[in-house]
Write an enzyme that holds these catalytic residues in place. Structure first.
Site, mmCIF file in Angstrom:
data_model
loop_
_atom_site.group_PDB
_atom_site.id
_atom_site.type_symbol
_atom_site.label_atom_id
_atom_site.label_comp_id
_atom_site.label_asym_id
_atom_site.label_seq_id
_atom_site.Cartn_x
_atom_site.Cartn_y
_atom_site.Cartn_z
ATOM 1 N N CYS B 50 0.839 -1.209 0.000
ATOM 2 C CA CYS B 50 0.000 0.000 0.000
ATOM 3 C C CYS B 50 0.870 1.253 0.000
ATOM 4 O O CYS B 50 1.728 1.415 0.871
ATOM 5 C CB CYS B 50 -0.904 -0.015 1.231
ATOM 6 S SG CYS B 50 -1.688 1.583 1.539
ATOM 7 N N CYS B 53 0.539 3.371 3.454
ATOM 8 C CA CYS B 53 0.954 2.884 4.770
ATOM 9 C C CYS B 53 2.272 3.550 5.196
ATOM 10 O O CYS B 53 3.112 3.880 4.352
ATOM 11 C CB CYS B 53 1.118 1.361 4.756
ATOM 12 S SG CYS B 53 -0.440 0.466 5.020
ATOM 13 N N HIS B 113 -3.962 0.503 8.216
ATOM 14 C CA HIS B 113 -4.545 0.183 6.907
ATOM 15 C C HIS B 113 -5.946 -0.429 7.013
ATOM 16 O O HIS B 113 -6.749 -0.303 6.076
ATOM 17 C CB HIS B 113 -3.604 -0.805 6.194
ATOM 18 C CG HIS B 113 -3.956 -1.102 4.777
ATOM 19 N ND1 HIS B 113 -3.667 -0.240 3.738
ATOM 20 C CD2 HIS B 113 -4.579 -2.171 4.204
ATOM 21 C CE1 HIS B 113 -4.089 -0.765 2.591
ATOM 22 N NE2 HIS B 113 -4.647 -1.936 2.844
ATOM 23 N N ASN B 153 -13.597 9.742 -0.996
ATOM 24 C CA ASN B 153 -14.271 8.711 -1.776
ATOM 25 C C ASN B 153 -14.048 7.409 -1.032
ATOM 26 O O ASN B 153 -12.911 6.971 -0.901
ATOM 27 C CB ASN B 153 -13.668 8.590 -3.182
ATOM 28 C CG ASN B 153 -13.987 9.786 -4.046
ATOM 29 O OD1 ASN B 153 -15.060 10.367 -3.930
ATOM 30 N ND2 ASN B 153 -13.060 10.174 -4.912
ATOM 31 N N SER B 161 -9.275 4.068 -5.191
ATOM 32 C CA SER B 161 -8.362 3.053 -5.708
ATOM 33 C C SER B 161 -7.481 2.448 -4.620
ATOM 34 O O SER B 161 -6.652 1.594 -4.897
ATOM 35 C CB SER B 161 -7.522 3.629 -6.846
ATOM 36 O OG SER B 161 -6.940 4.846 -6.458
ATOM 37 N N HIS B 164 -6.878 1.986 2.017
ATOM 38 C CA HIS B 164 -6.303 2.643 3.196
ATOM 39 C C HIS B 164 -7.167 3.865 3.516
ATOM 40 O O HIS B 164 -7.486 4.649 2.628
ATOM 41 C CB HIS B 164 -4.860 3.059 2.910
ATOM 42 C CG HIS B 164 -4.112 3.460 4.148
ATOM 43 N ND1 HIS B 164 -3.097 2.700 4.699
ATOM 44 C CD2 HIS B 164 -4.250 4.530 4.967
ATOM 45 C CE1 HIS B 164 -2.647 3.291 5.794
ATOM 46 N NE2 HIS B 164 -3.333 4.414 5.974
ATOM 47 N N HIS B 166 -8.442 7.201 3.802
ATOM 48 C CA HIS B 166 -7.880 8.491 3.386
ATOM 49 C C HIS B 166 -8.919 9.345 2.686
ATOM 50 O O HIS B 166 -9.937 8.848 2.212
ATOM 51 C CB HIS B 166 -6.673 8.286 2.464
ATOM 52 C CG HIS B 166 -7.040 7.862 1.061
ATOM 53 N ND1 HIS B 166 -7.498 6.603 0.752
ATOM 54 C CD2 HIS B 166 -7.034 8.551 -0.118
ATOM 55 C CE1 HIS B 166 -7.744 6.520 -0.548
ATOM 56 N NE2 HIS B 166 -7.479 7.697 -1.101
ATOM 57 N N GLN B 168 -9.228 13.422 0.429
ATOM 58 C CA GLN B 168 -8.477 14.298 -0.457
ATOM 59 C C GLN B 168 -8.851 15.757 -0.204
ATOM 60 O O GLN B 168 -9.901 16.044 0.370
ATOM 61 C CB GLN B 168 -8.797 13.972 -1.916
ATOM 62 C CG GLN B 168 -8.472 12.556 -2.329
ATOM 63 C CD GLN B 168 -8.508 12.372 -3.849
ATOM 64 O OE1 GLN B 168 -7.960 13.201 -4.590
ATOM 65 N NE2 GLN B 168 -9.163 11.333 -4.308
HETATM 66 O O1 LIG Z 1 -7.957 10.826 -7.073
HETATM 67 P P1 LIG Z 1 -8.285 9.376 -7.194
HETATM 68 O O2 LIG Z 1 -8.667 8.756 -5.875
HETATM 69 O O3 LIG Z 1 -7.206 8.604 -7.905
HETATM 70 O O4 LIG Z 1 -9.571 9.311 -8.140
HETATM 71 C C1 LIG Z 1 -10.899 9.301 -7.721
HETATM 72 O O5 LIG Z 1 -11.313 10.554 -7.202
HETATM 73 C C2 LIG Z 1 -11.300 11.650 -8.113
HETATM 74 C C3 LIG Z 1 -11.879 12.857 -7.417
HETATM 75 O O6 LIG Z 1 -13.193 12.646 -6.956
HETATM 76 C C4 LIG Z 1 -12.084 11.330 -9.395
HETATM 77 O O7 LIG Z 1 -11.859 12.352 -10.331
HETATM 78 C C5 LIG Z 1 -11.645 10.005 -10.008
HETATM 79 O O8 LIG Z 1 -12.469 9.689 -11.107
HETATM 80 C C6 LIG Z 1 -11.727 8.917 -8.938
HETATM 81 O O9 LIG Z 1 -11.309 7.671 -9.456
#
Ligand SMILES: O=P(O)(O)O[C@H]1O[C@H](CO)[C@@H](O)[C@H](O)[C@H]1O
Ligand SMILES: O=P(O)(O)O[C@H]1O[C@H](CO)[C@@H](O)[C@H](O)[C@H]1O
Lengths: 346, 346
Positions: B50, B53, B113, B153, B161, B164, B166, B168
């Site tokens: 990961c 981590c 994790h 997300n 993806s 873990h 997290h 943004q």
């Molecule tokens: O930034 P990540 O986690 O790679 O990507 C994810 O979040 C983003 C922001 O919501 C989106 O634009 C992507 O389509 C999604 O896969």
């Protein structure tokens, strides 16, 4: 120096007035996330368990006739119903609702369970277009109907629950959000320039040729400058008509042709029956003249990198702003070079 | 007589000014479509592969420190970059774009994790909130930044993806679409009533109690009257503050508590680590005072009927108008009765 092929930027969607965010360099990001399963794609021409196949029984007990061309019926699970009582509430402008009535129809494109638009004969697609015209004009006879949305969800990844080739029609007693936005924008332009917004836009695109995917005598398919889905396209009629009912026989044929070619290119992109939600935008009905309105179709496909890796419109996109990675110009270049002959027939 | 529990209707989203369509009777529709695969949910506390981590190497070669609380760093694949050159184009108002710069950060909620917000300790969530505050205030020092979007997300179905725990942060040089709409609506209300729109809305909801999911001294979690996702919720601060930085230590603790309780209820809904995109909406920065702005968080979860059947926002929703099946009141009733103790600990 700023270069739209490399640098992040926003673009104006002239049809809605909204902006989208383009982050071209982001395609370099490796993908470690969800990979979609591919649904099996070897369907028989007739499936005894399919509620859309000719002669089969639907969930409400109705038996489909032995139809041979496009066939339409009222959705057994309509989201909108004609007999909804009037009503609603308004609590200090904070809790506001209104009853909504309407009619939902399902339209089978073909009796053949195994087909899709790209592999149907052009003449059979003409029959679908003629049925769209008839439905549009019949539904608009009902004075309560203010807008008629004709669309198709293709592929299970697009929430389509039956692979039998079919689309839907939702006719509502008010004008939906996207159409309200498009009406406002088109009206503003029309009042200022005495010309349809999309006609002016088409002129620019036909000159540049950078985003054109297909063109015939009556229609153009292009990746709009403000596309948000990776391989989003738009089909625009060269003649600014308000609704599908205005198309001549010649235009019907040209539309069938470009629909088949565009969806063939889509299938050829990842050699898979390509999922999308697609549909027409047209003038509201029972609402006077709408000379500003210019008929078009949108195609919103979810795939990004391959048949199994899609673009997620999630966190940032839901909470803040639609965002794309590859530029519309890159997508157009890819679609341009694809064959219009379906991969299964090459 | 019109009954919002039974009949189709539209509802006004007072924060955006948009309408949504509710079709309550539609839940009767059987589901024969896509069923999602459940991702495995037995993660180790440390995963050597990961990139989030502690101690592991990221794709750009950086080694994560042996962090013990929430930890933040600049996204290796940022959609927005600080050094984007100024520029854009404007071709007759038809092709319009503007360069966009910004900063994207990743924030690990925990070094462990295997965790998620609902199973983290409240004190550890307080650390996340404190880091959100610090990031918000640091990023807003940059005069080019006009808005800071903090979000998460969760779940691979939401395009996440890496499992873990997290979130943004995307800070941009212009104010994104949703925030522009919410600013307009809140401003209009504030100018007319001298009170925050959400404070007035909270008053009504706290009186009715029909859509309240959780409440503590400083925060309320509810299903908004205009929710579009099946189990969408909103977290609103009782005190109308503009940004997360204004929360007191006591409010931080109350926020950690309600975040943990709400996400526990979510996990308990289908006995699964519940996917969603969630995030804060706050006032724009470097843009003068925004007394109209009232901090809140939205949670948009995709699931409808079970851990594997989601709500598809497709055809009609993309082309015409957002649409939901179960009413917000039904969703709230379901969420209300769920335990705030995580199913794994019951
Ligand atoms: O930034 P990540 O986690 O790679 O990507 C994810 O979040 C983003 C922001 O919501 C989106 O634009 C992507 O389509 C999604 O896969
Ligand atoms: O009507 P269907 O095909 O059952 O349902 C599908 O299309 C509808 C209209 O776009 C959506 O609301 C549903 O979420 C989707 O699953």
């Amino acid at each position: 120096m700023f270069n739209s092929k490399e640098h992040s930027h926003t673009r104006l969607n002239i049809l809605t007035g909204d902006w989208i965010l383009v982050s071209p360099h982001r395609m370099k990001r490796p993908w470690q996330g969800k990979v979609e399963a591919l649904p099996a794609d070897n369907r028989p021409s007739y499936d005894p368990t399919c509620y859309l196949c000719p002669g089969n029984k639907r969930s409400d007990g109705t038996v489909n006739p032995a139809y041979t061309d496009a066939y339409v019926f009222t959705n057994d699970f309509s989201a909108l119903l004609p007999d909804t009582p009037e009503g609603g509430e308004n609590k200090n402008g904070l809790l506001v609702s209104n009853s909504e009535s309407g009619i939902c129809r399902v339209i089978c494109f073909s009796p053949d369970h195994s087909l899709t638009l790209p592999v149907m004969e052009e003449e059979a697609i003409v029959k679908v277009i003629q049925l769209w015209k008839k439905e549009f004009s019949d539904l608009s006879q009902n004075q309560h109907i203010k807008y008629i949305q004709i669309f198709e969800n293709k592929g299970e990844i697009m929430g389509c629950s039956n692979p039998h080739p079919h689309g839907q029609i939702w006719a509502s007693s008010s004008v939906p959000l996207e159409l309200t936005k498009e009406t406002t924008q088109q009206k503003k332009y029309f009042e200022q320039h005495g010309k349809s917004l999309l006609a002016a836009y088409l002129d620019v695109e036909l000159q540049k040729k950078e985003r054109i995917v297909l063109e015939n005598e009556h229609f153009v398919a292009l990746v709009p400058y403000w596309a948000v889905w990776p391989y989003e396209t738009m089909l625009i009629s060269k003649r600014p008509v308000q609704t599908v009912t205005q198309f001549t026989a010649e235009e019907e044929t040209a539309l069938a042709q470009i629909l088949k070619q565009l969806t063939c290119k889509y299938d050829n992109l990842f050699n898979v029956s390509f999922p999308y939600s697609g549909g027409m935008h047209q003038a509201p009905v029972n609402d006077g003249a709408h000379p500003e309105w210019h008929w078009h179709m949108h195609f919103y496909p979810p795939l990004l990198r391959s048949a199994t890796v899609k673009k997620f419109m999630v966190g940032y996109e839901m909470l803040a702003n639609p965002q794309r990675d590859i530029t519309p110009e890159m997508a157009a270049a890819t679609l341009q070079q694809l064959s219009t002959v379906h991969y299964s027939k090459q």
